[in-house]
Design a protein around this motif. Structure first.
Motif, PDB file in Angstrom:
ATOM      1  N   LEU A 277       8.566  -3.706  -4.296  1.00 36.06           N
ATOM      2  CA  LEU A 277       8.407  -3.304  -2.901  1.00 36.06           C
ATOM      3  C   LEU A 277       7.528  -4.316  -2.167  1.00 36.06           C
ATOM      4  O   LEU A 277       6.686  -3.965  -1.343  1.00 36.06           O
ATOM      5  CB  LEU A 277       7.796  -1.899  -2.820  1.00 36.06           C
ATOM      6  N   GLY A 278       7.721  -5.594  -2.496  1.00 35.80           N
ATOM      7  CA  GLY A 278       6.990  -6.650  -1.827  1.00 35.80           C
ATOM      8  C   GLY A 278       5.505  -6.583  -2.095  1.00 35.80           C
ATOM      9  O   GLY A 278       5.062  -6.369  -3.227  1.00 35.80           O
ATOM     10  N   VAL A 279       4.707  -6.749  -1.042  1.00 36.02           N
ATOM     11  CA  VAL A 279       3.250  -6.781  -1.214  1.00 36.02           C
ATOM     12  C   VAL A 279       2.705  -5.446  -1.708  1.00 36.02           C
ATOM     13  O   VAL A 279       1.621  -5.389  -2.290  1.00 36.02           O
ATOM     14  CB  VAL A 279       2.557  -7.165   0.119  1.00 36.02           C
ATOM     15  N   LEU A 280       3.455  -4.371  -1.497  1.00 33.90           N
ATOM     16  CA  LEU A 280       2.961  -3.053  -1.917  1.00 33.90           C
ATOM     17  C   LEU A 280       2.847  -2.951  -3.427  1.00 33.90           C
ATOM     18  O   LEU A 280       2.040  -2.161  -3.940  1.00 33.90           O
ATOM     19  CB  LEU A 280       3.883  -1.948  -1.383  1.00 33.90           C
ATOM     20  N   THR A 281       3.663  -3.708  -4.160  1.00 33.61           N
ATOM     21  CA  THR A 281       3.623  -3.640  -5.623  1.00 33.61           C
ATOM     22  C   THR A 281       3.006  -4.889  -6.241  1.00 33.61           C
ATOM     23  O   THR A 281       3.180  -5.142  -7.431  1.00 33.61           O
ATOM     24  CB  THR A 281       5.042  -3.412  -6.177  1.00 33.61           C
ATOM     25  N   ALA A 282       2.271  -5.646  -5.442  1.00 33.26           N
ATOM     26  CA  ALA A 282       1.615  -6.848  -5.979  1.00 33.26           C
ATOM     27  C   ALA A 282       0.463  -6.495  -6.914  1.00 33.26           C
ATOM     28  O   ALA A 282       0.218  -7.194  -7.901  1.00 33.26           O
ATOM     29  CB  ALA A 282       1.110  -7.725  -4.833  1.00 33.26           C
ATOM     30  N   ASP A 283      -0.246  -5.405  -6.609  1.00 32.80           N
ATOM     31  CA  ASP A 283      -1.418  -5.039  -7.409  1.00 32.80           C
ATOM     32  C   ASP A 283      -1.308  -3.655  -8.013  1.00 32.80           C
ATOM     33  O   ASP A 283      -2.279  -3.137  -8.560  1.00 32.80           O
ATOM     34  CB  ASP A 283      -2.686  -5.128  -6.564  1.00 32.80           C
ATOM     35  N   ARG A 284      -0.158  -3.043  -7.912  1.00 26.83           N
ATOM     36  CA  ARG A 284       0.031  -1.705  -8.465  1.00 26.83           C
ATOM     37  C   ARG A 284       1.520  -1.494  -8.728  1.00 26.83           C
ATOM     38  O   ARG A 284       2.355  -2.099  -8.060  1.00 26.83           O
ATOM     39  CB  ARG A 284      -0.481  -0.638  -7.494  1.00 26.83           C
ATOM     40  N   PRO A 285       1.859  -0.613  -9.673  1.00 20.57           N
ATOM     41  CA  PRO A 285       3.280  -0.305  -9.880  1.00 20.57           C
ATOM     42  C   PRO A 285       3.816   0.572  -8.763  1.00 20.57           C
ATOM     43  O   PRO A 285       3.054   1.201  -8.019  1.00 20.57           O
ATOM     44  CB  PRO A 285       3.279   0.439 -11.219  1.00 20.57           C
ATOM     45  N   LYS A 286       5.127   0.602  -8.663  1.00 17.64           N
ATOM     46  CA  LYS A 286       5.772   1.370  -7.600  1.00 17.64           C
ATOM     47  C   LYS A 286       5.341   2.833  -7.617  1.00 17.64           C
ATOM     48  O   LYS A 286       5.194   3.463  -6.561  1.00 17.64           O
ATOM     49  CB  LYS A 286       7.287   1.254  -7.756  1.00 17.64           C
ATOM     50  N   CYS A 287       5.112   3.387  -8.793  1.00 15.81           N
ATOM     51  CA  CYS A 287       4.773   4.814  -8.886  1.00 15.81           C
ATOM     52  C   CYS A 287       3.447   5.148  -8.224  1.00 15.81           C
ATOM     53  O   CYS A 287       3.172   6.321  -7.950  1.00 15.81           O
ATOM     54  CB  CYS A 287       4.765   5.272 -10.343  1.00 15.81           C
ATOM     55  N   MET A 288       2.610   4.130  -7.930  1.00 17.82           N
ATOM     56  CA  MET A 288       1.309   4.386  -7.314  1.00 17.82           C
ATOM     57  C   MET A 288       1.268   4.001  -5.838  1.00 17.82           C
ATOM     58  O   MET A 288       0.198   4.018  -5.219  1.00 17.82           O
ATOM     59  CB  MET A 288       0.211   3.630  -8.080  1.00 17.82           C
ATOM     60  N   VAL A 289       2.412   3.679  -5.255  1.00 20.94           N
ATOM     61  CA  VAL A 289       2.471   3.379  -3.832  1.00 20.94           C
ATOM     62  C   VAL A 289       2.254   4.672  -3.043  1.00 20.94           C
ATOM     63  O   VAL A 289       2.728   5.744  -3.427  1.00 20.94           O
ATOM     64  CB  VAL A 289       3.823   2.733  -3.469  1.00 20.94           C
ATOM     65  N   ASP A 290       1.543   4.563  -1.935  1.00 24.50           N
ATOM     66  CA  ASP A 290       1.143   5.736  -1.157  1.00 24.50           C
ATOM     67  C   ASP A 290       2.324   6.416  -0.466  1.00 24.50           C
ATOM     68  O   ASP A 290       3.157   5.759   0.157  1.00 24.50           O
ATOM     69  CB  ASP A 290       0.123   5.325  -0.100  1.00 24.50           C
ATOM     70  N   ILE A 291       2.371   7.741  -0.607  1.00 21.42           N
ATOM     71  CA  ILE A 291       3.315   8.597   0.117  1.00 21.42           C
ATOM     72  C   ILE A 291       2.493   9.641   0.853  1.00 21.42           C
ATOM     73  O   ILE A 291       2.054  10.634   0.272  1.00 21.42           O
ATOM     74  CB  ILE A 291       4.318   9.305  -0.828  1.00 21.42           C
ATOM     75  N   ARG A 292       2.205   9.414   2.135  1.00 25.41           N
ATOM     76  CA  ARG A 292       1.437  10.356   2.951  1.00 25.41           C
ATOM     77  C   ARG A 292       0.117  10.753   2.293  1.00 25.41           C
ATOM     78  O   ARG A 292      -0.203  11.918   2.128  1.00 25.41           O
ATOM     79  CB  ARG A 292       2.265  11.597   3.269  1.00 25.41           C
ATOM     80  N   GLY A 293      -0.649   9.730   1.883  1.00 25.58           N
ATOM     81  CA  GLY A 293      -1.985   9.980   1.365  1.00 25.58           C
ATOM     82  C   GLY A 293      -2.055  10.303  -0.108  1.00 25.58           C
ATOM     83  O   GLY A 293      -3.142  10.593  -0.621  1.00 25.58           O
ATOM     84  N   ARG A 294      -0.917  10.246  -0.796  1.00 21.31           N
ATOM     85  CA  ARG A 294      -0.906  10.535  -2.229  1.00 21.31           C
ATOM     86  C   ARG A 294       0.076   9.577  -2.893  1.00 21.31           C
ATOM     87  O   ARG A 294       1.141   9.298  -2.339  1.00 21.31           O
ATOM     88  CB  ARG A 294      -0.492  11.992  -2.458  1.00 21.31           C
ATOM     89  N   PRO A 295      -0.250   9.061  -4.096  1.00 25.70           N
ATOM     90  CA  PRO A 295       0.711   8.163  -4.750  1.00 25.70           C
ATOM     91  C   PRO A 295       2.016   8.888  -5.071  1.00 25.70           C
ATOM     92  O   PRO A 295       2.032  10.101  -5.278  1.00 25.70           O
ATOM     93  CB  PRO A 295      -0.020   7.725  -6.015  1.00 25.70           C
ATOM     94  N   LEU A 296       3.093   8.118  -5.119  1.00 24.36           N
ATOM     95  CA  LEU A 296       4.400   8.679  -5.432  1.00 24.36           C
ATOM     96  C   LEU A 296       4.334   9.506  -6.717  1.00 24.36           C
ATOM     97  O   LEU A 296       4.851  10.621  -6.793  1.00 24.36           O
ATOM     98  CB  LEU A 296       5.409   7.538  -5.552  1.00 24.36           C
TER      99      LEU A 296
ATOM    100  N   ARG B 272       2.820   4.327 -18.935  1.00 20.84           N
ATOM    101  CA  ARG B 272       2.519   3.292 -17.955  1.00 20.84           C
ATOM    102  C   ARG B 272       2.606   1.919 -18.608  1.00 20.84           C
ATOM    103  O   ARG B 272       2.564   1.780 -19.834  1.00 20.84           O
ATOM    104  CB  ARG B 272       1.139   3.512 -17.357  1.00 20.84           C
ATOM    105  N   GLY B 273       2.729   0.887 -17.789  1.00 18.22           N
ATOM    106  CA  GLY B 273       2.844  -0.473 -18.315  1.00 18.22           C
ATOM    107  C   GLY B 273       2.311  -1.485 -17.324  1.00 18.22           C
ATOM    108  O   GLY B 273       1.163  -1.898 -17.393  1.00 18.22           O
ATOM    109  N   TYR B 274       3.140  -1.869 -16.354  1.00 17.05           N
ATOM    110  CA  TYR B 274       2.738  -2.848 -15.347  1.00 17.05           C
ATOM    111  C   TYR B 274       1.507  -2.356 -14.579  1.00 17.05           C
ATOM    112  O   TYR B 274       1.470  -1.233 -14.078  1.00 17.05           O
ATOM    113  CB  TYR B 274       3.898  -3.081 -14.377  1.00 17.05           C
ATOM    114  N   ARG B 275       0.502  -3.220 -14.496  1.00 16.66           N
ATOM    115  CA  ARG B 275      -0.755  -2.888 -13.818  1.00 16.66           C
ATOM    116  C   ARG B 275      -1.251  -1.493 -14.222  1.00 16.66           C
ATOM    117  O   ARG B 275      -1.610  -0.663 -13.395  1.00 16.66           O
ATOM    118  CB  ARG B 275      -0.574  -2.942 -12.299  1.00 16.66           C
ATOM    119  N   LYS B 276      -1.299  -1.297 -15.537  1.00 13.00           N
ATOM    120  CA  LYS B 276      -1.566   0.056 -16.035  1.00 13.00           C
ATOM    121  C   LYS B 276      -2.914   0.610 -15.590  1.00 13.00           C
ATOM    122  O   LYS B 276      -3.086   1.824 -15.460  1.00 13.00           O
ATOM    123  CB  LYS B 276      -1.459   0.088 -17.560  1.00 13.00           C
ATOM    124  N   GLU B 277      -3.879  -0.284 -15.341  1.00 19.42           N
ATOM    125  CA  GLU B 277      -5.206   0.197 -14.918  1.00 19.42           C
ATOM    126  C   GLU B 277      -5.161   0.884 -13.557  1.00 19.42           C
ATOM    127  O   GLU B 277      -6.056   1.661 -13.208  1.00 19.42           O
ATOM    128  CB  GLU B 277      -6.199  -0.976 -14.870  1.00 19.42           C
TER     129      GLU B 277
END
Length: 544
Positions: free
Chosen positions: A316-335, A355-360
């Motif tokens: 998801l472009g810059v949104l997934t540069a430092d986190r996996p897609k599952c942690m991208v914000d959806i109205r104030g809460r990660p997916l 978890r795997g990518y950017r697991k921390e």
């Protein structure tokens, strides 16, 4: 002078709480409510008492403030309010809904429903709102005193508060008449006097307070003279201020704006982020308490566990540069947080996330984490195998980037099948896709009728199902029973032995299972989302 506040009881009632507010030497405030939900909002705002407004209760029913709602209809609304809050409620009783006989029956019914007090006004039945017209006729003083005495004689709780509302200033009868009526009502047994005015300033209210001399608690409703600073009321010795109709009035503005926006847009996209979430509605009406009660009173059944596969990074472009897609914000809460919340709402508490990518960056309170440190070189099945120890009894398995309505998960959990897949029957329709779709071929298509419950079973899942056999799209969500979990672990072991487990995906696993065991297809129609693109992310805000 005011009567002293009652001594504390070992088990105080709501009437006791209201009486203490009214009799207190400090200024008290009552906030308007008109139904159970607004009563709960008043309590959460920190008020210590509620004004059950006759105007707003009637308006919420679509009726005029002219006793068009019968007293029994009003009583029904009041009962919902009393059930929804622990606060004391002072009821706007209009004229008492008739003569002394109506008043005593009404007061008795209020007490039986834990309503703390009532305010009755010295007008004729049916009443007219005080802000409509001029020179309204008032009740005979002695007749109204009879209503007050009947109410006090009928209260079921000694602390029940009866407030007499004086309308002489509203009716244009002058200060002397207002004072004469207030004194008569006080002698008849009224616990407090409400003096009403429709002037734009508080002058005549303050003049009344000075002349009244604090002979009994004085209650005011500054709807028209709202600009008066509150310290003025304190200095005047006012007992209680009623904010009389502002929750309903603010709701009207908000509802009108929302309705107009949706009508203009033919879409929810511009309003969804500005309105309360469905989860907030659930919270306000007490869904959590119901879940606790279900656990206490319903027959216990082993609760399902869940495994969520969220090892890949996504793009998801810059949104997934430092986190996996599952942690991208959806109205104030990660997916992933939205997905976990849906699982918990359906009673699934034991949740394992792979978890795997950017697991921390993958952190959800109360969730067990399992790491796939080979996520860059392995596929979905390897991630699932990392959590195979969590797949023992009934288990829900889901991708970490999907959202779905709770009824879909509840349908899976209610199924008696050993393996059940959630399949979107609308996925059989052609659509543009930028990523491969998990298309489904089954032995039976969805008929289009929800009355048709004949079982369908999986044949295979693949991105290239021909239209002749296409039945829908798998949502990335399945459930296995304890026996189904055993079959799944056996198949994982077989694919490991064949050297397939590192690179295979879940569709291959499910297709292989379908060749050996019955895999039930449960059809749904939409109400889910696989978040793969920025466009999906925007749509997720309407579903999350």
């Amino acid at each position: 002078m005011r009567s002293p506040a009652p001594a504390p009881h070992s088990c105080p009632t709501r009437s006791t709480a209201l009486r203490r507010e009214i009799m207190s030497s400090s200024l008290s405030f009552l906030m308007e409510a008109h139904d159970g939900l607004s009563a709960r909002i008043v309590e959460e705002a920190g008020f210590r008492g509620i004004w059950a407004s006759g105007l707003t209760t009637s308006a919420a029913l679509g009726l005029r403030d002219s006793n068009e709602a019968s007293w029994t209809q009003v009583l029904d609304q009041l009962e919902y309010m009393a059930d929804a809050t622990s606060l004391p409620i002072l009821v706007d009783g209009d004229t008492g809904h008739g003569n002394f006989n109506n008043v005593r029956r009404f007061v008795r019914k209020l007490g039986e429903r834990s309503l703390a007090g009532v305010c009755i006004e010295d007008k004729l039945f049916p009443k007219t709102n005080s802000f409509i017209g001029e020179g309204q006729a008032l009740a005979d003083i002695e007749e109204f005193c009879g209503r007050i005495k009947a109410g006090k004689d009928s209260q079921v709780n000694d602390d029940f508060v009866l407030v007499a509302r004086v309308e002489a200033l509203i009716a244009g009868l002058g200060m002397a008449e207002a004072l004469r009526r207030a004194e008569a009502y006080h002698r008849a047994g009224a616990d407090a006097i409400l003096i009403h005015s429709k002037r734009a300033d508080a002058g005549e209210i303050l003049a009344f307070a000075r002349a009244w001399g604090n002979r009994a608690p004085l209650v005011i409703v500054p709807t028209m003279y709202y600009a008066t600073p509150t310290p003025v009321y304190r200095e005047a010795g006012i007992s209680t201020v009623i904010w009389a109709n502002h929750l309903l009035r603010s709701a009207i503005v908000a509802m009108r704006e929302t309705a107009a926006q949706i009508a203009e847009d033919e879409s929810l996209i511009r309003v969804e982020g500005r309105v309360a979430s469905v989860q907030e509605v659930f919270r306000l009406v007490g869904n959590a308490e119901l879940e606790q009660a279900e656990r206490r009173y319903l027959p216990a059944r082993p609760s399902a566990a869940a495994v969520v596969i969220a090892a890949s990074g996504g793009d998801l472009g810059v949104l997934t540069a430092d986190r996996p897609k599952c942690m991208v914000d959806i109205r104030g809460r990660p997916l992933l947080g939205s997905l976990v919340n849906t699982l918990r709402e359906s009673g699934v508490r034991d949740i394992t996330v792979v978890r795997g990518y950017r697991k921390e960056a993958v952190r959800i309170d109360g969730v067990r984490m399992v790491d796939n440190d080979r996520h860059a070189e392995t596929g979905e099945l390897w991630s699932l195998a990392c959590a195979r120890d969590a797949i023992r009894g009934e288990t829900v398995i889901a991708y970490g980037d999907v959202l779905f309505r709770r009824h879909i998960l509840d349908g899976l959990l209610a199924s008696e099948a050993d393996i059940a897949l959630a399949v979107d029957s609308l996925g059989a329709a052609p659509r543009t896709a930028t990523t491969p779709r998990d298309l489904v071929a089954a032995d039976r298509r969805f008929s289009g009728s929800y009355l048709d419950d004949a079982p369908a079973h999986l044949r295979r899942i693949a991105p290239d199902i021909a239209s002749a056999e296409l039945c829908g799209e798998w949502m990335g969500l399945l459930r296995v029973s304890a026996r189904g979990a055993g079959w799944l672990r056996e198949e994982l072991a077989a694919m490991d032995a064949e050297g397939l487990i590192e690179t295979a995906d879940l569709p291959m696993l499910l297709t292989r299972l379908a060749a050996r065991h019955p895999v039930r297809v449960l059809y749904f129609a939409g109400h889910w989302l696989d978040v793969d693109t920025l466009g999906d992310l925007a749509e997720a805000r309407n579903l999350g």
